[in-house]
Motif scaffolding. Sequence first.
Motif, mmCIF file in Angstrom:
data_model
loop_
_atom_site.group_PDB
_atom_site.id
_atom_site.type_symbol
_atom_site.label_atom_id
_atom_site.label_comp_id
_atom_site.label_asym_id
_atom_site.label_seq_id
_atom_site.Cartn_x
_atom_site.Cartn_y
_atom_site.Cartn_z
ATOM 1 N N THR A 92 36.400 39.208 36.222
ATOM 2 C CA THR A 92 36.410 39.241 37.687
ATOM 3 C C THR A 92 36.186 37.841 38.230
ATOM 4 O OG1 THR A 92 35.506 41.486 37.687
ATOM 5 C CG2 THR A 92 35.354 40.241 39.738
ATOM 6 N N ASP A 93 37.014 37.464 39.171
ATOM 7 C CA ASP A 93 36.861 36.190 39.872
ATOM 8 C C ASP A 93 36.430 36.509 41.298
ATOM 9 O OD1 ASP A 93 36.967 33.505 40.577
ATOM 10 O OD2 ASP A 93 39.103 33.576 41.071
ATOM 11 N N SER A 94 35.216 36.120 41.649
ATOM 12 C CA SER A 94 34.677 36.441 42.981
ATOM 13 C C SER A 94 34.674 35.198 43.864
ATOM 14 C CB SER A 94 33.251 36.982 42.868
ATOM 15 O OG SER A 94 33.242 38.189 42.129
ATOM 16 N N LYS A 95 35.116 35.372 45.113
ATOM 17 C CA LYS A 95 35.121 34.271 46.087
ATOM 18 C C LYS A 95 34.581 34.796 47.408
ATOM 19 C CE LYS A 95 39.113 31.950 44.005
ATOM 20 N NZ LYS A 95 38.294 30.914 43.367
ATOM 21 N N HIS A 96 33.862 33.914 48.114
ATOM 22 C CA HIS A 96 33.254 34.309 49.392
ATOM 23 C C HIS A 96 33.650 33.331 50.493
ATOM 24 C CE1 HIS A 96 30.305 35.979 52.147
ATOM 25 N NE2 HIS A 96 29.918 34.741 52.436
ATOM 26 N N SER A 97 33.973 33.880 51.646
ATOM 27 C CA SER A 97 34.292 33.060 52.813
ATOM 28 C C SER A 97 33.228 33.274 53.885
ATOM 29 C CB SER A 97 35.678 33.435 53.369
ATOM 30 O OG SER A 97 35.884 32.817 54.630
ATOM 31 N N HIS A 105 36.805 40.129 45.342
ATOM 32 C CA HIS A 105 36.699 40.251 43.892
ATOM 33 C C HIS A 105 38.090 40.513 43.334
ATOM 34 C CE1 HIS A 105 32.356 40.500 44.395
ATOM 35 N NE2 HIS A 105 32.547 41.465 45.296
ATOM 36 N N ALA A 106 38.566 39.609 42.510
ATOM 37 C CA ALA A 106 39.904 39.756 41.933
ATOM 38 C C ALA A 106 39.789 39.892 40.414
ATOM 39 C CB ALA A 106 40.768 38.541 42.276
ATOM 40 N N GLN A 107 40.481 40.880 39.868
ATOM 41 C CA GLN A 107 40.502 41.043 38.421
ATOM 42 C C GLN A 107 41.480 40.048 37.812
ATOM 43 O OE1 GLN A 107 41.209 45.316 37.612
ATOM 44 N NE2 GLN A 107 39.182 45.295 36.683
ATOM 45 N N MET A 206 51.307 30.166 25.077
ATOM 46 C CA MET A 206 50.647 30.966 26.109
ATOM 47 C C MET A 206 49.836 30.078 27.047
ATOM 48 S SD MET A 206 50.120 34.060 27.244
ATOM 49 C CE MET A 206 50.282 35.297 25.961
ATOM 50 N N PRO A 207 50.005 30.233 28.362
ATOM 51 C CA PRO A 207 49.191 29.432 29.300
ATOM 52 C C PRO A 207 47.718 29.801 29.161
ATOM 53 C CG PRO A 207 50.395 31.173 30.447
ATOM 54 C CD PRO A 207 50.928 31.143 29.046
ATOM 55 N N LYS A 208 46.856 28.810 29.285
ATOM 56 C CA LYS A 208 45.429 29.028 29.076
ATOM 57 C C LYS A 208 44.693 29.442 30.353
ATOM 58 C CE LYS A 208 45.722 27.727 24.746
ATOM 59 N NZ LYS A 208 47.160 27.453 24.683
ATOM 60 N N HIS A 209 45.325 29.324 31.503
ATOM 61 C CA HIS A 209 44.642 29.661 32.752
ATOM 62 C C HIS A 209 44.640 31.172 32.967
ATOM 63 C CE1 HIS A 209 48.667 30.293 34.376
ATOM 64 N NE2 HIS A 209 48.995 29.099 33.911
ATOM 65 N N PRO A 210 43.682 31.695 33.750
ATOM 66 C CA PRO A 210 43.616 33.141 33.996
ATOM 67 C C PRO A 210 44.859 33.658 34.721
ATOM 68 C CG PRO A 210 41.572 32.057 34.639
ATOM 69 C CD PRO A 210 42.567 30.973 34.381
ATOM 70 N N VAL A 211 45.185 34.898 34.459
ATOM 71 C CA VAL A 211 46.301 35.568 35.121
ATOM 72 C C VAL A 211 45.706 36.596 36.080
ATOM 73 C CG1 VAL A 211 48.313 37.066 34.806
ATOM 74 C CG2 VAL A 211 47.827 35.250 33.132
#
Length: 330
Positions: A92-97, A105-107, A206-211
Amino acid sequence: MIRAAKPGDLQSIYEMAKLTGGGFTNLPPDKRALRAKLERAEASFASEKEYPSDELYLMVLEDLDSGEVRGTCQIFGQVGQRWPFYSYRIGTDSKHSEQLGRTFHAQVLMLSNDLNGASEVGGLFLHPAARAGGLGLLLARSRYLFIARHRARFADRILAELRGVIDEAGGSPFWDGVAGKFFGMSFQEADQFNAVHGNQFIADLMPKHPVYIAMLPETARAVIGVPHPTGRAAMRMLENEGFAFENYIDIFDGGPTMTARTDQVASIRDAKHVEVTGIAEDGEDALIATGRLADFRCCFGKVDAEGRIDADAARILNVGKGDAISWIGR
């Protein structure tokens, strides 16, 4: 009876591999790859290593009446030794504004080697003509009795990969929506290449960054962590043994990877190790195993509290009074 596979089983295993329908990396319909597996297994059974290492134990289900091989299963001593073991981990990638006053919250799928060093049970396939009488259960659980009898050769963590959803054309919606974008090959081509040559090409391309899962097509999102319809029973058997889905999925087809602590797998934890004291026909229904490494054998039978087993099991396993067996209630 379950026994160690031998080089002479190649043709039988090859014929079964052609029935898998694709996406079955541990049992490719490729004679050269299968011959290499049998050679590797033969060396593993002969090895004197008493610690987890890059060993493969390949076993088969033999019909003792016909002599035909009707199933196969595999155990890997430790994955990630010959080449890294890749999974996608769902995170989970969480961001707050502050301005919006909202948290999002993005999976995401993150390429992971978290499971490097674990042992693995896999490669379980039962011939369609033999899918009755609990033979799939015998195949699956015999692996745990083998581990229990050779515990030092296996890691403290164990995994099982379940095949993901494959469409009628043999393609993978997950592959088409994710990895296929970076590899320039179809799922079938990538799956076969991985089965024969290993997965180093994944690390290369394979790209190493999150998808971000939300950015994937619905067809790919819908199959993340979903087993192939034919694998649902296998998933239930794994859950009954104490395996759990902990957000790891296969990078090819998105199928779930199940994990457990080896000593907490029910058929390993509850296995009883005794000496045969005699013959009796009224014991508990059980899976009974004997033998070490290449001499390992396992079958259904009956065992009582005094260590007596039924005559058929004694004959199949070739054991008598004083011989060591391991057993688990059926």
